[in-house]
Design a protein around this motif. Structure first.
Motif, short mmCIF file in Angstrom:
data_model
loop_
_atom_site.label_atom_id
_atom_site.label_comp_id
_atom_site.label_asym_id
_atom_site.label_seq_id
_atom_site.Cartn_x
_atom_site.Cartn_y
_atom_site.Cartn_z
N GLY A 183 8.48 13.63 -6.93
CA GLY A 183 7.36 14.35 -7.43
C GLY A 183 6.33 13.68 -8.08
N ASN A 184 5.15 14.16 -8.01
CA ASN A 184 4.11 13.64 -8.87
C ASN A 184 3.70 12.44 -8.58
OD1 ASN A 184 2.27 14.15 -11.07
ND2 ASN A 184 3.51 12.95 -12.59
N VAL A 185 3.48 11.86 -7.26
CA VAL A 185 2.95 10.91 -6.76
C VAL A 185 1.64 11.09 -6.53
CG1 VAL A 185 3.08 9.26 -4.96
CG2 VAL A 185 5.19 10.54 -5.59
N GLN A 186 0.73 10.07 -7.27
CA GLN A 186 -0.63 10.16 -7.17
C GLN A 186 -1.16 9.66 -6.28
OE1 GLN A 186 -2.21 12.53 -9.34
NE2 GLN A 186 -0.03 12.95 -10.28
N THR A 187 -2.29 10.19 -5.45
CA THR A 187 -3.20 9.61 -4.62
C THR A 187 -4.76 9.73 -5.18
OG1 THR A 187 -3.84 11.23 -3.22
CG2 THR A 187 -1.68 10.23 -2.69
N ALA A 188 -5.78 9.00 -4.28
CA ALA A 188 -7.02 8.82 -4.91
C ALA A 188 -7.48 10.49 -5.27
CB ALA A 188 -8.08 8.23 -3.99
N ASN A 189 -7.05 11.37 -4.25
CA ASN A 189 -7.61 12.53 -4.31
C ASN A 189 -6.67 13.80 -4.16
OD1 ASN A 189 -6.94 12.26 -1.72
ND2 ASN A 189 -8.45 13.70 -0.77
N ALA A 190 -5.27 13.50 -4.48
CA ALA A 190 -4.24 14.55 -4.27
C ALA A 190 -2.92 14.05 -5.14
CB ALA A 190 -4.02 14.65 -3.10
N THR A 191 -2.30 15.02 -5.59
CA THR A 191 -0.94 14.82 -6.19
C THR A 191 -0.01 15.35 -5.18
OG1 THR A 191 -1.45 15.31 -8.30
CG2 THR A 191 0.69 15.34 -8.04
N VAL A 192 1.09 14.32 -4.89
CA VAL A 192 1.88 14.48 -3.59
C VAL A 192 3.37 14.98 -4.28
CG1 VAL A 192 3.26 13.47 -1.73
CG2 VAL A 192 0.77 13.12 -2.19
N TYR A 193 4.02 15.92 -3.59
CA TYR A 193 5.35 16.26 -3.88
C TYR A 193 6.39 16.24 -2.72
CZ TYR A 193 3.71 18.16 -8.66
OH TYR A 193 3.13 18.11 -9.76
N VAL A 194 6.88 15.24 -2.37
CA VAL A 194 7.66 14.99 -1.25
C VAL A 194 8.95 16.04 -1.31
CG1 VAL A 194 9.06 13.11 -0.01
CG2 VAL A 194 7.15 12.65 -1.44
N VAL A 195 8.88 16.61 -0.27
CA VAL A 195 10.22 17.63 -0.12
C VAL A 195 11.07 17.20 1.23
CG1 VAL A 195 8.76 19.31 -1.26
CG2 VAL A 195 8.53 19.03 1.30
N ASP A 196 12.19 17.90 1.08
CA ASP A 196 13.45 17.58 1.98
C ASP A 196 13.38 18.53 3.17
OD1 ASP A 196 14.34 19.69 0.82
OD2 ASP A 196 16.18 18.52 -0.03
N PRO A 222 0.98 -1.15 -0.05
CA PRO A 222 0.13 -0.15 -0.14
C PRO A 222 0.94 1.35 -0.01
CG PRO A 222 -0.05 -1.12 2.07
CD PRO A 222 0.56 -2.05 1.36
N GLY A 223 2.08 1.08 0.37
CA GLY A 223 3.11 2.07 0.18
C GLY A 223 3.71 2.55 -0.81
N SER A 224 3.38 1.40 -1.90
CA SER A 224 4.02 1.88 -3.19
C SER A 224 3.45 2.95 -4.07
CB SER A 224 4.06 0.45 -3.99
OG SER A 224 2.86 0.27 -4.40
N VAL A 225 3.90 3.27 -5.19
CA VAL A 225 3.26 4.27 -5.99
C VAL A 225 1.85 3.83 -6.40
CG1 VAL A 225 3.20 5.30 -8.29
CG2 VAL A 225 5.37 5.20 -6.91
N GLU A 226 1.63 2.25 -6.84
CA GLU A 226 0.54 1.98 -7.16
C GLU A 226 -0.64 1.67 -6.20
OE1 GLU A 226 3.83 0.46 -9.70
OE2 GLU A 226 3.68 0.60 -7.74
N GLY A 227 -0.13 1.40 -4.84
CA GLY A 227 -0.86 1.19 -3.59
C GLY A 227 -1.34 2.68 -3.16
N MET A 228 -0.35 3.79 -3.07
CA MET A 228 -0.93 5.08 -2.79
C MET A 228 -2.14 5.62 -3.75
SD MET A 228 2.58 6.95 -1.69
CE MET A 228 1.97 8.41 -1.02
N ALA A 229 -1.95 5.30 -5.15
CA ALA A 229 -3.00 5.71 -5.92
C ALA A 229 -4.34 5.31 -5.65
CB ALA A 229 -2.54 5.23 -7.52
#
Length: 221
Positions: free
Chosen positions: A201-214, A81-88
């Motif tokens: 960047g550009n990680v998709q979830t069901a209702n949002a686009t996520v950009y992980v920052v440092d 569930p923490g993979s790109v596919e799972g998060m989507a």
């Protein structure tokens, strides 16, 4: 006697003519076969060249794929569930809780009581600080922030924009859910927000686009 010789000579001539025609026919078939072989041979490179662009296109990465060095820390098993596919498959707060890079952020979102808000709001862009980003804050200050729900809510909503932004649209000045402004600089796969950099960047979830920052993005308090 002359008549027999004449008849014999005519017979030999006819035989020679027949043999000559047969050889010519054989030569014609060989030429046709050779020409056919040459045509087939010359067509092969052309056919090969026509296939190359298709192979090249299929090798190109998808334009909507996540990008950045930090993506290497995301699980690669699609069933995770923490993979790109799972998060989507999950709304953003739930998706973040399954990502091993975002454990502290998940705890902070729960502490601020924002899980339902983030999960139920459509079309968001979230700049999600990594665990290392939170660890860079002095422990005393981080504990004080986590204990102050109002301040924590302002900091967390400063990381959220009320529209879903693709990499082509994310650069620029955007209003956050905290009511202030956030400026994103860069293009392509290289983006910064002040001193912070997008590492995945550009990680998709069901209702949002996520950009992980440092880094944690701090608003004016």
């Amino acid at each position: 006697m002359n008549t027999k010789l004449r008849t014999r000579s005519m017979g030999l001539a006819a035989l020679a003519l027949t043999a000559s025609m047969g050889l010519a026919a054989c030569g014609s078939e060989d030429d046709t076969t050779s020409a056919s072989d040459e045509t087939t041979s010359s067509a092969s490179p052309s056919e090969s060249m026509s296939e190359s662009p298709m192979e090249s296109e299929s090798a190109e990465p998808a334009s909507d794929a996540p990008f950045g060095p930090g993506c290497s820390g995301v699980p690669t098993d699609p069933s995770d569930p923490g993979s790109v596919e799972g998060m989507a498959q999950d709304p953003v707060a739930t998706a973040a809780s399954n990502n091993p890079l975002l454990k502290t952020l998940t705890a902070a979102v729960k502490e601020a009581g924002l899980v339902d808000t983030l999960n139920s709001t459509d079309n968001l862009t979230v700049f999600a600080p990594t665990d290392d980003a939170f660890a860079a804050i002095p422990k005393k200050d981080l504990n004080a922030l986590l204990a102050d729900k109002e301040a924590l809510t302002k900091v967390l909503t400063h990381h959220v924009i009320g529209e879903r932004l693709s990499p082509e649209d994310v650069a620029g000045e955007h209003e956050t859910l905290a009511g202030d402004m956030l400026t994103v600089d860069g293009s392509g796969e290289d983006f910064t927000i002040g001193d912070a950099s997008v590492v995945c960047g550009n990680v998709q979830t069901a209702n949002a686009t996520v950009y992980v920052v440092d880094q944690v993005l701090m608003p004016q308090m």
